[in-house]
Enzyme design. Sequence first.
Site, PDB file in Angstrom:
ATOM      1  N   CYS A 169       0.849  -1.049   0.006  1.00 16.39           N
ATOM      2  CA  CYS A 169      -0.037  -0.048  -0.001  1.00 16.39           C
ATOM      3  C   CYS A 169       0.828   1.130   0.047  1.00 16.39           C
ATOM      4  CB  CYS A 169      -0.916   0.054   1.108  1.00 16.39           C
ATOM      5  SG  CYS A 169      -1.903  -1.159   1.479  1.00 16.39           S
ATOM      6  N   GLU A 217       1.170   3.605   2.121  1.00 17.06           N
ATOM      7  CA  GLU A 217       1.611   3.883   3.280  1.00 17.06           C
ATOM      8  C   GLU A 217       2.929   3.061   3.484  1.00 17.06           C
ATOM      9  OE1 GLU A 217      -1.592   2.944   2.841  1.00 17.06           O
ATOM     10  OE2 GLU A 217      -3.058   3.916   4.135  1.00 17.06           O
ATOM     11  N   ARG A 248     -11.035  10.249  -5.061  1.00 12.85           N
ATOM     12  CA  ARG A 248     -11.831   9.469  -3.950  1.00 12.85           C
ATOM     13  C   ARG A 248     -11.871  10.048  -2.581  1.00 12.85           C
ATOM     14  NH1 ARG A 248      -9.646   3.626  -3.911  1.00 12.85           N
ATOM     15  NH2 ARG A 248      -8.028   4.732  -5.087  1.00 12.85           N
ATOM     16  N   CYS A 272      -5.516   0.383   5.562  1.00 15.78           N
ATOM     17  CA  CYS A 272      -6.092  -1.106   5.831  1.00 15.78           C
ATOM     18  C   CYS A 272      -5.324  -1.622   7.148  1.00 15.78           C
ATOM     19  CB  CYS A 272      -5.626  -1.884   4.640  1.00 15.78           C
ATOM     20  SG  CYS A 272      -3.863  -2.401   4.665  1.00 15.78           S
ATOM     21  N   CYS A 317      -1.711  -2.149   7.217  1.00 16.48           N
ATOM     22  CA  CYS A 317      -0.963  -0.698   7.395  1.00 16.48           C
ATOM     23  C   CYS A 317      -1.131  -0.197   8.903  1.00 16.48           C
ATOM     24  CB  CYS A 317      -1.544   0.130   6.385  1.00 16.48           C
ATOM     25  SG  CYS A 317      -0.986   0.070   4.622  1.00 16.48           S
ATOM     26  N   TYR A 365      -1.837  -5.727  19.034  1.00 16.65           N
ATOM     27  CA  TYR A 365      -0.641  -6.640  19.296  1.00 16.65           C
ATOM     28  C   TYR A 365       0.562  -5.710  19.179  1.00 16.65           C
ATOM     29  CZ  TYR A 365       2.829 -10.018  18.273  1.00 16.65           C
ATOM     30  OH  TYR A 365       4.189 -10.960  18.575  1.00 16.65           O
ATOM     31  N   TRP A 371       4.447  -5.706  18.503  1.00 15.87           N
ATOM     32  CA  TRP A 371       5.341  -6.857  18.155  1.00 15.87           C
ATOM     33  C   TRP A 371       6.298  -6.656  19.111  1.00 15.87           C
ATOM     34  CZ3 TRP A 371      10.329  -6.548  16.554  1.00 15.87           C
ATOM     35  CH2 TRP A 371      10.808  -7.840  15.739  1.00 15.87           C
TER      36      TRP A 371
HETATM   37 ZN   LIG Z   1      -2.713  -0.808   3.512  1.00 14.78          ZN
END
Ligand SMILES: [Zn+2]
Length: 137
Positions: A56, A58, A84, A90, A93, A127, A129
């Site tokens: 993506c 990002e 848009r 998402c 990301c 989460y 990491w």
């Molecule tokens: Zn994404």
Amino acid sequence: MTTQTHHVDHELIQAAAHVARTRCRGDNHTMAAAARARDGRIVTAVNAYHFTGGPCAELVLIGAAAAQGAYDLDTVVAVGDRDRGVVPPCGRCRQVLLDYFPALKVIVGEGDRVRTVPITDLLPESYVWADHQLDAE
Ligand SMILES: [Zn+2]
């Protein structure tokens, strides 16, 4: 969820919209992202769509920013091609952005309802990491 209100960086939205309008082409590049680095400069990128999981905008942006020496991002926004407008990140990301920049702010929403929210608000109970990496020894 935090309830604090953050300034909306309209210059950043315009930078992403400009890239989306002028650099997105066909099916390979359909999204643009812009980030404000801690030092104030704006970095931009577009996605690299591919059926194998191309990144993506990002994610491309994280690498593009690092290539310019911008390792700490303050705010990010993504804008879609063909007018848009602002598009939220998402799930993948959100996780990557949170891990790279825990204090990052993200611009979301549409039209006159755009707002700036902490990345942690977009990924509640997330989460982390780094919290689960055991020492090598
Ligand atoms: Zn994404």
